[in-house]
Each structure stands twice: as C-alpha cells, then as structure tokens.
Design a protein around this motif. Structure first.
Motif, short mmCIF file in Angstrom:
data_model
loop_
_atom_site.label_atom_id
_atom_site.label_comp_id
_atom_site.label_asym_id
_atom_site.label_seq_id
_atom_site.Cartn_x
_atom_site.Cartn_y
_atom_site.Cartn_z
N ALA A 37 -7.22 -10.72 76.35
CA ALA A 37 -7.08 -9.82 74.93
C ALA A 37 -8.67 -9.75 74.11
CB ALA A 37 -6.43 -11.28 74.04
N ALA A 38 -9.81 -10.51 75.02
CA ALA A 38 -10.84 -9.87 74.50
C ALA A 38 -11.28 -8.72 74.65
CB ALA A 38 -11.66 -10.69 74.95
N ALA A 39 -10.84 -8.02 76.18
CA ALA A 39 -10.63 -6.82 76.44
C ALA A 39 -10.46 -5.63 75.89
CB ALA A 39 -10.43 -6.39 77.75
N MET A 40 -9.19 -5.76 75.01
CA MET A 40 -8.02 -5.12 73.77
C MET A 40 -8.12 -4.77 73.10
SD MET A 40 -5.09 -7.03 75.66
CE MET A 40 -3.67 -6.55 74.15
N PHE A 41 -9.08 -6.06 72.25
CA PHE A 41 -9.34 -5.95 71.10
C PHE A 41 -10.56 -5.47 70.45
CE2 PHE A 41 -9.45 -9.71 67.38
CZ PHE A 41 -8.90 -8.85 66.17
N THR A 42 -11.72 -5.84 71.30
CA THR A 42 -13.27 -5.33 70.91
C THR A 42 -13.11 -3.76 71.29
OG1 THR A 42 -15.33 -5.61 72.14
CG2 THR A 42 -14.07 -5.60 73.76
N THR A 43 -12.02 -3.19 72.30
CA THR A 43 -11.84 -1.90 71.93
C THR A 43 -10.72 -1.02 70.69
OG1 THR A 43 -10.22 -1.55 73.53
CG2 THR A 43 -12.29 -1.54 74.41
N THR A 44 -10.25 -1.32 70.47
CA THR A 44 -9.24 -1.29 69.63
C THR A 44 -10.26 -0.04 68.02
OG1 THR A 44 -9.43 -2.82 68.25
CG2 THR A 44 -7.76 -3.14 69.83
N LEU A 45 -11.26 -1.27 67.03
CA LEU A 45 -12.11 -1.05 66.53
C LEU A 45 -12.51 0.35 66.55
CD1 LEU A 45 -12.72 -3.67 64.13
CD2 LEU A 45 -11.42 -2.01 63.66
N SER A 46 -13.10 0.38 67.35
CA SER A 46 -14.33 1.45 68.61
C SER A 46 -13.13 2.58 68.35
CB SER A 46 -15.69 0.63 69.41
OG SER A 46 -14.36 0.80 70.77
N LEU A 47 -12.26 2.59 69.15
CA LEU A 47 -11.43 3.48 69.35
C LEU A 47 -11.32 4.32 68.33
CD1 LEU A 47 -8.83 2.08 72.36
CD2 LEU A 47 -10.04 4.34 72.88
N ILE A 48 -10.20 3.57 67.14
CA ILE A 48 -9.88 3.72 65.83
C ILE A 48 -11.22 4.58 65.12
CG2 ILE A 48 -9.54 3.71 63.66
CD1 ILE A 48 -7.62 1.78 64.73
N SER A 49 -12.49 4.66 65.35
CA SER A 49 -13.79 4.95 64.52
C SER A 49 -14.25 6.60 65.43
CB SER A 49 -14.96 4.11 65.03
OG SER A 49 -14.51 3.95 66.20
N ALA B 242 -22.39 0.29 60.88
CA ALA B 242 -22.78 0.43 62.32
C ALA B 242 -23.25 1.81 62.58
CB ALA B 242 -22.34 0.07 63.38
N PRO B 243 -24.79 2.35 63.21
CA PRO B 243 -24.05 3.57 64.22
C PRO B 243 -23.44 3.78 65.04
CG PRO B 243 -26.76 2.25 65.06
CD PRO B 243 -25.30 1.09 63.66
N PRO B 244 -23.81 4.99 65.41
CA PRO B 244 -22.02 5.68 66.44
C PRO B 244 -22.50 4.99 67.52
CG PRO B 244 -22.80 7.17 64.86
CD PRO B 244 -23.71 6.19 64.82
N GLU B 245 -23.76 5.33 67.76
CA GLU B 245 -24.07 3.97 69.61
C GLU B 245 -23.17 3.03 69.25
OE1 GLU B 245 -27.83 4.96 67.15
OE2 GLU B 245 -25.96 6.00 67.58
N ARG B 246 -23.53 2.39 68.41
CA ARG B 246 -23.26 1.22 68.17
C ARG B 246 -21.82 0.50 68.19
NH1 ARG B 246 -27.21 -0.19 71.11
NH2 ARG B 246 -28.75 -0.65 71.28
N ALA B 247 -20.75 1.51 68.06
CA ALA B 247 -19.70 1.50 67.56
C ALA B 247 -19.20 0.30 68.39
CB ALA B 247 -18.45 2.54 68.03
N GLY B 248 -19.15 0.40 70.33
CA GLY B 248 -18.44 -0.93 70.28
C GLY B 248 -18.72 -2.32 70.45
N MET B 249 -19.88 -2.12 70.02
CA MET B 249 -20.97 -3.61 69.40
C MET B 249 -20.29 -3.94 68.44
SD MET B 249 -24.90 -4.79 69.20
CE MET B 249 -25.00 -4.30 70.91
N ALA B 250 -20.22 -3.31 67.40
CA ALA B 250 -19.78 -3.14 66.36
C ALA B 250 -18.63 -4.25 66.38
CB ALA B 250 -20.38 -2.40 64.48
N SER B 251 -17.89 -3.95 66.86
CA SER B 251 -16.14 -3.69 67.11
C SER B 251 -16.26 -5.00 67.99
CB SER B 251 -15.07 -2.83 67.63
OG SER B 251 -13.65 -3.60 68.33
N GLY B 252 -16.47 -5.38 68.75
CA GLY B 252 -16.96 -7.14 69.52
C GLY B 252 -16.90 -7.93 68.81
#
Length: 518
Positions: free
Chosen positions: A107-119, A381-391
């Motif tokens: 679930a963590a692998a899924m959840f961490t990508t959902t917001l960054s994929l949308i953004s 968060a800056p665009p290059e930190r989208a994955g980090m911000a989502s996580g």
C-alpha cells in the motif's frame, strides 16, 4: 477517457488501500472469535497495516522518483494483492498480523505515488478537479470501510474483506497500463541513491513509538517493555534528523517544513486522521459488543460520515482548487473536532442514534481536511520534490491513524478501569476484556442473578471509555486548528535586505508565505 482514465486508475488503488485501513474494524469481533485474540493483537491488525504504510512511504517515494512512479504504483498493486490473499488464508493471529504488515508495504508503494501522479498528469482547473475527486475517494474510503467490512463479514466471512481486493487490483492494473504513461527519472533524480540509513531509522522510530504506546496499557508506562522501545524510537528519530541534515540527497528534505503551508498540511492530516479515525475501532466495538448491532448495522451507522466527507471533498475540489490554509484547514479541523466531540455523551442506555449527528459533522470536517491538506502538501513543494511531498503527506496521514489507534486503546483501558474500580473484582482485567469486545464473554461467566447488574456496569464502563476518547479527540482537533492558525499567521512585511555579495535576501518571505507555494 484520456482525462478520466488515469484518475480512475489512481483512485481505484487509493480507495482500495484506504478501505483496508478501516475495513477490518467491524470484523474485529469475528476475527477474535475465529482465531482468538487479545486487545493488543486486535490493535495490531489495524495498526500493523497503518504503521507499515507510514514507515515505508518515504523510502517508496524516493524509489518512485528514482525508478518511475508508474512502475512503483504497479509494483505496489501486485504486492498488495498477494498479501491480501495471505491475510485471507491466515490460520492464526501472528500470521494475519504479519501479512497485514506486508500488505501495508504494498500500500505504501501505491500511496506514495498517487498525489505525485495527479500533480504531473493534470494542470490548471483540471488539477483542482482531480484533487477533489481524489480527496472524495480518500475521505469516503476510510468511512466506507466499516460498511463494506460489515456486508462481507455478515454475508460471507471476515476473510472476504481481503479476498475482495484481488479483482479490484486486477482492474486497477489494467487501467494503469492503458492510461498512465511511463515516467523516466530526471537527471537530478538519476544521480540520487536510496537513503537506506534514513529508511531504517525512520521505520525503527515509528515502529518503536507505536509499539510502546500499544503495549503500555498491558505492561504499564513505567515498565521496561514500554520505556525501552520508546527510548530506542526517540534515539532513532534524533539520528534520522541528523542523517537527513548531512545527506546531499536526503530521504526527507527537512527544509520543506520551513514553509508554513507545508507544515500546516502535515498537522492538519495527522491530527484529523488520528483523532477522527483513531477512535473508530472502539466505536465499532461498542456498537457490536455492547449494543449488539450486526456487522452491517455497525457499518451503516458510519455511512453519514462517509457521504458527508465525499460530498464536501468534491465541492471543495471544484470551487476551492487552491485553498487557504487558514480557512480550509482550520475550518476542517474545527468541524471535525466538534463532530467527534459530540460523540462523547453516551450513557449506559444510549443507542446508535446518539452517534449519527456527530459522525455526519465530523465527515464534513474531514472532507475539508482531505482536500485542503492534499492540495497544500503538493502546492507548497517544488515540482522536483513532488514524490517526496506526496510520501511525506501520506506518512503523516498513516502515522496519525496508527498513533491514534494505539493511544486511544491505552486511554480506553485506563478510563474503563477507573469506571469499574470498586464495582468488579479485577477492574484492570475486566477493562482489558471489555475494551477488546468481550462484554458477552464477561457476562457468560457471571452467575445468573448477577448478570443484569453486571450488564449495566459494563455498558456504563464502555460508554465512559468511549466518551473519554471522543472528547479527547475533539480537543486534539481544536488544538490542531489553533496551531494551524498560529503557523499560518500573516507575518509583518519583511524589508528585503541586500547581502555583502549584492544578492537580495528573501528568505523570510519564502518561509512565511501564507498559502500554497510552487
């Protein structure tokens, strides 16, 4: 389907992983009867999953940035489905808890990508609508979990709450491969390496804290079994912060927390999730073990919360795509706090209608919380930190829930023990059994002539415990709202200063910006 296809694929995975946070709640009594379980084991069925999600999210977010978000999302779906099958086939509680932990990693692998994929897939007005749809799914999933769990548990068996994940996963995988494009890491991300020490230290800190709080009600706060893991956890968190400060490519960029909007987002989701959903396991146990509702009936009691949360999240996504942290987050926490606090006035003879108004109001608040916090986390968060911000957002959400369930379990036992003191022979042992849904077990062992009086005593004790949890949760939400107000206060106008090198210093303005930043 070019617009809706990717969003449906993302929301399916989000719905499934968040439903599994709460779908087990109404099934806890059935699990206890089937496999035999203590309160601590029942807590770990819920907490083991949430804790695994929270502990793995930051590492999964970095891996997603390094190897591609779609690849990480697909991998998470596969692990989640396989672990769900293992949960459904578990022969005993230790195997079930272990499978839930593995399920949480997927679930963590899924959840961490959902917001960054949308953004990355949506922009402008469509981004606000996408966030609104995602928030509606997230808000309704947590509350619909008990309803679905009740239907499956009563109509089939508690094991089907896990089997049902398999066909949903297959559909999500098909939509992902068809509608979500591959993403290649940037040159900057390609030069990064997974922060293994950071992942291990964070997992150790989070796990140690939740373990200590969960076991405190049986071992005692002053016992070595509580203090040792708590001390290890604190040391791990301190080491984690030091490691992150020294690394060129940290697992968590701590400078993000200098942005008030980002900090407000983390406080909002952690407090809201922990307070509102942290008491749901005990609400479910009260409905079934004390008021003797069926699993379906217990789930339906929570339905007004789910409907209110989903409707508010959709409306916010359409009309408030870039919300103010002061208005949106504070109002959301305020309403959630008033709603959950209104659930804290049960008496020995109270029935389920006493909860409905508070559940609906807290649903309105959580609909705001999900939409506002998600938008703020990504927007600040800056665009290059989208994955980090989502996580990070998802980590705070799941940690809030895990700590809420653990802390409220300890508080429930303490409050019930105080209520039973002087009324039964073993107040502490009786409170432990009662809080785990064992009211009928306690009554069955009592002499026939004493059962009516004991039944009233147990109902009074559980109501007292639940009231303590609800009022405490309401106070936490109100305190969280006040903290967000203070954090997002408008600063005095800063005078730009020019350094020795002739560069204009705008650090203060950047740190105190009252709203989303990009």
């Amino acid at each position: 389907m070019r617009i809706w296809g990717p969003l449906v694929a993302i929301c399916l995975g989000t719905f499934m992983l968040l439903v599994d946070v709460t779908i087990v709640l109404v099934a806890l009594p059935a699990m206890s009867d089937s496999l035999g379980a203590s309160l601590s084991q029942l807590q770990w069925v819920a907490d083991g999953y949430a804790l695994a999600v929270a502990a793995a999210l930051l590492g999964a977010g970095m891996l997603a940035d390094l190897h591609g978000r779609r690849r990480m999302y697909v991998g998470g779906l596969v692990v989640f489905a396989l672990a769900s099958v293992a949960c459904a086939l578990a022969p005993d509680m230790p195997v079930l808890i272990g499978a839930r932990v593995v399920q949480g990693l997927g679930a963590a692998a899924m959840f961490t990508t959902t917001l960054s994929l949308i953004s990355t897939l949506y922009t402008g007005r469509r981004l606000g609508l996408a966030f609104g749809a995602w928030a509606a799914v997230a808000a309704s999933a947590s509350a619909l979990g008990p309803v679905l769990g009740g239907l499956l548990t009563q109509a089939l068996d508690w094991r089907w709450i896990f089997f049902v994940n398999v066909p949903v996963t297959a559909l999500a995988l098909a939509l992902t491969f068809r509608h979500i494009p591959r993403s290649a890491p940037s040159k900057r991300d390609a030069a990064r390496r997974l922060d293994v020490p950071g992942v291990l230290l964070f997992a150790l800190g989070a796990g140690g804290c939740v373990y200590a709080v969960t076991e405190a009600h049986t071992q005692g706060w002053a016992s070595a079994a509580t203090l040792v893991p708590l001390g290890v956890a604190i040391a791990a968190f301190v080491a984690f912060v030091r490691v992150q400060h020294r690394r060129t490519h940290p697992l968590l960029d701590l400078s993000l927390f200098r942005r008030p909007a980002f900090g407000a987002a983390m406080i909002t989701i952690a407090v809201g999730e922990g307070a509102v959903y942290g008491i749901l396991p005990y609400t479910s146990l009260w409905l079934q073990s004390v008021r003797h509702l069926s699993p379906i009936g217990a789930g339906l009691v929570v339905l007004p919360h789910a409907v209110a949360a989903a409707l508010v999240a959709v409306v916010c996504g359409r009309w408030m795509p870039t919300p103010s942290p002061r208005l949106g987050a504070c109002l959301g926490l305020l309403l959630a706090g008033l709603g959950v606090g209104a659930e804290g006035f049960l008496g020995p003879e109270s029935g389920w209608p006493a909860l409905v108004g508070g559940l609906a109001l807290s649903g309105v608040g959580m609909g705001l919380v999900f939409q506002v916090a998600a938008s703020l986390a990504l927007g600040s968060a800056p665009p290059e930190r989208a994955g980090m911000a989502s996580g990070t957002y998802s980590t705070f959400e799941q940690l809030g829930y895990a700590f809420g369930v653990a802390a409220f379990g300890t508080l429930a036992v303490s409050a019930m023990t105080a209520s039973l003191d002087g009324k039964v022979t073993d107040a502490s042992g009786t409170a432990g059994t009662l809080s785990g849904g064992g009211a009928d077990t306690l009554l069955s062992t009592a002499p026939d002539d004493l059962r009516p009086g004991l039944d009233h005593t147990l109902r009074e004790a559980f109501a007292t415990g639940h009231n303590t949890l609800a009022l405490t949760a309401g106070a936490l939400c109100l305190a969280g709202a006040a903290l967000v107000v203070w954090l997002t206060r408008r600063p005095r106008v800063a005078v730009a200063r020019t350094g020795a090198g002739g560069h204009e210093d705008r650090g203060h303005d950047d740190l105190c910006h009252d709203g989303p930043m990009s």
